[in-house]
Scaffold this motif. Structure first.
Motif, short mmCIF file in Angstrom:
data_model
loop_
_atom_site.label_atom_id
_atom_site.label_comp_id
_atom_site.label_asym_id
_atom_site.label_seq_id
_atom_site.Cartn_x
_atom_site.Cartn_y
_atom_site.Cartn_z
N GLY A 82 39.76 31.06 45.89
CA GLY A 82 39.78 32.17 46.83
C GLY A 82 39.44 33.52 46.24
O GLY A 82 39.50 34.52 46.95
N LYS A 83 39.10 33.57 44.94
CA LYS A 83 38.75 34.85 44.31
C LYS A 83 37.35 34.75 43.72
O LYS A 83 36.99 33.76 43.08
N ARG A 131 34.78 39.55 40.39
CA ARG A 131 35.91 40.46 40.66
C ARG A 131 37.11 40.08 39.80
O ARG A 131 37.85 40.94 39.32
N LEU A 132 37.32 38.78 39.62
CA LEU A 132 38.43 38.30 38.78
C LEU A 132 38.23 38.74 37.34
O LEU A 132 39.16 39.21 36.68
N LEU A 133 37.00 38.64 36.84
CA LEU A 133 36.69 39.06 35.48
C LEU A 133 36.95 40.55 35.29
O LEU A 133 37.56 40.96 34.30
#
Length: 116
Positions: free
Chosen positions: A11-12, A16-18
């Protein structure tokens, strides 16, 4: 900070997570540097380890942490481990007569010929 970061979370978006992971690491470093220095210390230094897993982590310089994260992402890794431990550092005094080369010029650059 001793933490294993997952690069693929349901869900990510991976990009953006990085960025969130890098932000968390930078935020931790800034927070630690704001603390009061221990007696006799001049600055906050960090003992750093980085690896794909905690067992495979090796000692690295703090300035290379982000580069190593990017390398894991480029190799399609799924996780990595970061350990950052703050400690007080003491600046070493340079011996008298030793100068700092602030311009990156060396004795063998032949700059004297240019000025003649």
């Amino acid at each position: 900070m001793k933490k294993t970061f997952q690069l693929h979370v349901e869900g990510k978006h991976p990009d953006r997570l990085l960025e969130a992971i890098k932000h968390e690491i930078r935020k931790y470093i800034k927070r630690e540097r704001r603390r009061d220095l221990p007696e006799g210390a001049d600055f906050w230094d960090f003992d750093c380890k980085f690896g794909v897993t905690e067992e495979a982590a090796e000692v690295v310089h703090m300035a290379t942490i982000i580069e190593r994260i990017d390398a894991v992402v480029a190799d399609k890794g799924t996780q990595f481990y970061v350990e950052l431990l703050a400690k007080g550092g003491v600046r070493a005094i340079r011996p008298a007569g030793e100068h700092q080369d602030i311009h990156g010029l060396h004795e063998d650059d032949d700059l004297d010929e240019i000025n003649d």
